[in-house]
Enzyme design. Structure first.
Site, PDB file in Angstrom:
ATOM      1  CE  LYS A 112       8.056  -4.479  -5.875  1.00 40.01           C
ATOM      2  NZ  LYS A 112       7.315  -5.759  -5.929  1.00 40.01           N
TER       3      LYS A 112
HETATM    4  C1  LIG Z   1       7.678  -6.904  -5.251  1.00 32.26           C
HETATM    5  C2  LIG Z   1       6.575  -7.841  -4.932  1.00 32.26           C
HETATM    6  C3  LIG Z   1       6.657  -8.776  -3.872  1.00 32.26           C
HETATM    7  C4  LIG Z   1       7.909  -8.957  -3.046  1.00 32.26           C
HETATM    8  O1  LIG Z   1       8.147  -7.851  -2.208  1.00 32.26           O
HETATM    9  P1  LIG Z   1       9.585  -7.649  -1.528  1.00 32.26           P
HETATM   10  O2  LIG Z   1       9.510  -6.323  -0.860  1.00 32.26           O
HETATM   11  O3  LIG Z   1      10.579  -7.667  -2.659  1.00 32.26           O
HETATM   12  O4  LIG Z   1       9.796  -8.766  -0.573  1.00 32.26           O
HETATM   13  C5  LIG Z   1       5.549  -9.565  -3.600  1.00 32.26           C
HETATM   14  N1  LIG Z   1       4.414  -9.458  -4.333  1.00 32.26           N
HETATM   15  C6  LIG Z   1       4.292  -8.587  -5.366  1.00 32.26           C
HETATM   16  C7  LIG Z   1       3.025  -8.547  -6.138  1.00 32.26           C
HETATM   17  C8  LIG Z   1       5.354  -7.747  -5.700  1.00 32.26           C
HETATM   18  O5  LIG Z   1       5.222  -6.887  -6.728  1.00 32.26           O
END
Ligand SMILES: *Cc1c(COP(=O)(O)O)cnc(C)c1O
Length: 465
Positions: A112
């Site tokens: 993120k």
């Molecule tokens: C947020 C997250 C996901 C999922 O991603 P999306 O964009 O919501 O599909 C997968 N793995 C981790 C470690 C995350 O923080």
């Protein structure tokens, strides 16, 4: 570039406006009116660029005249200088076919950061031009909260209020949020579940008592700018592996469908993507929808991959809109039915359109642990539980020989140390850049699971700055 709502009833916006707006006023999500397309020659010309330069090139058509190319480049350079690896999102080879795309070299150890480090700078840039202040409210099950706080801490004209369910996130995740000292950061531990915290946040967006005096902003992946920033690493990985001359497949651990939708966008822009494999855990609504057309909500089961413990995936609506003929009125009706009954069937056009590029797989707890174990025993790589779900799906995929498969490694294994240790017998150590996390002082308030108390806290602290 103009952005339109998937439900056809909200005004079209430019990039600056869409960045500062969360959900459309009609309840839809914003998407570009047209996809910019890069020719094979143009893609070949992107090979070998530093990540931040590639990022500015890929994003410029989406940004349009909201930022000059020079300013966009400066913001990308600043955002990606915060990463601990010079390649920003390096590829690691596991065997002759499988690769990991490491997206966790940012400040808070999950993918993120890739989008939020840029989004924080975009917010500041656009707010500086306006007589405006942004109050970000969010709820987190762990990774979004820390990445958003790191991205906006100390920035002018922004406050951030982040709700987390008290006692239900890991110590590493909580400390990454609560040890940030900037005066514009407010951490709130809620007595209740993530879903309850999330419901309070949604209510704040529509609460006139707050919206009359505050511009409320979103940092979750309903924000278009987040998805845009994630398109870049699909290009970066495919270029490394020989695009545009070679097709590449990606396996994507999926929760809210944001990350995999960014891969879909990359394909629409001309990147030769052989297949996108949507990987879910036992919370498998997306796997059911893509394999049978049945999009119906079940109960959420807690797993060792909490960021994927989601039943309603907001960004799936963007896919349904684009695959289903971009008919906003029809989609608005379909989504109203879904919101009322918590179930719907994909139309034939939606199923056909999705199946042309996407397939899906589901991993249970044993399969997830098996993938962690395989990566460690056979390849010497520790991977986190989310990445393991992607790798399980990648290894099960039926694809033409010679197509490399890239699994998106979405979190650093140290963020989920206990689950990794259980599966592999090996406890990953925290990277040195956050090594003193457990010595830093924490700061957060605890509030009851009561909307009025939380809304009053936000109104009081945002207004008095
Ligand atoms: C947020 C997250 C996901 C999922 O991603 P999306 O964009 O919501 O599909 C997968 N793995 C981790 C470690 C995350 O923080």
């Amino acid at each position: 570039m103009h952005y339109i709502s998937t439900r056809g009833g909200a005004p079209a916006l430019n990039f600056e406006e869409v960045t500062l707006t969360g959900l459309g006023s009609d309840g839809g999500l914003y998407v570009p009116r047209d996809w910019p397309v890069f020719s094979p020659d143009e893609i070949a010309g992107l090979a070998g660029l530093p990540y931040a330069v590639l990022a500015a090139r890929i994003m410029q058509p989406f940004v349009g005249d909201s930022l000059s190319p020079e300013r966009l480049q400066e913001l990308c350079t600043q955002a990606y200088a915060r990463f601990a690896h010079r390649a920003v999102t390096p590829l690691v080879q596991l065997d002759e076919r499988h690769w990991l795309l490491e997206l966790f070299h940012g400040p808070t150890l999950a993918f993120k950061d890739v989008a939020l480090q840029l989004l924080g700078r975009l917010f500041e840039e656009f707010l500086a031009r306006r007589e405006d202040h942004l109050t970000i409210v969010g709820a987190t099950s762990g990774d979004t909260g820390s990445a958003a706080i790191d991205a906006v801490a100390g920035r002018a004209k922004i406050d951030i209020f982040m709700l987390h369910p008290k006692g239900r996130i890991s110590d590493v995740q909580r400390r990454q949020m609560t040890t940030v000292k900037a005066p514009n950061v407010f951490n709130i531990a809620i007595d209740g579940s993530f879903d309850e915290a999330q419901a309070m946040v949604k209510r704040m967006f529509g609460d006139p008592a707050l919206t009359a005096t505050l511009r409320i902003g979103a940092v979750n992946s309903i924000n278009w700018a987040r998805l845009m920033a994630q398109v870049v690493y699909y290009f970066a990985a495919a270029l490394q592996l020989g695009a545009p001359h070679r097709r590449v497949a990606f396996a994507v651990p999926t929760g809210n469908f944001g990350d995999v939708f960014a891969g879909y966008v990359a394909a629409r822009m001309g990147l030769p993507v052989e297949r996108l494999i949507v990987a879910t855990n036992v919370n498998d609504i997306l796997h059911r929808a893509l394999s049978t057309g049945d999009y119906s909500v079940g109960a959420v089961t807690a797993t060792a991959a909490p960021s994927m413990d989601i039943q309603v995936s907001s960004n799936f609506e963007r896919l349904l809109f684009d695959c289903g003929g971009r008919d906003g009125a029809a989609l608005a009706q379909q989504m109203r039915g879904f919101e009322a009954s918590k179930a719907m069937r994909l139309t034939n056009a939606q199923s056909r359109g999705a199946a042309a590029l996407l397939s899906s797989a589901r991993a249970d707890a044993g399969e997830m642990a098996g993938a962690m174990n395989w990566a460690w025993e056979q390849c010497g790589e520790l991977i986190d539980p989310h990445t393991a779900i992607g790798l399980h799906a990648a290894r099960a995929a039926d694809l033409p020989a010679g197509v490399p498969i890239v699994t998106l490694a979405t979190a650093h294994p140290a963020k989920f140390r206990s689950a990794v240790e259980r599966a592999t017998g090996h406890r990953p150590s925290l990277p040195t850049r956050i090594g003193d996390l457990f010595d830093r002082e924490e700061r957060y308030v605890e509030l009851p699971g009561d909307y009025a108390a939380v809304a009053a806290y936000v109104a009081q602290h945002a207004a008095h700055r």
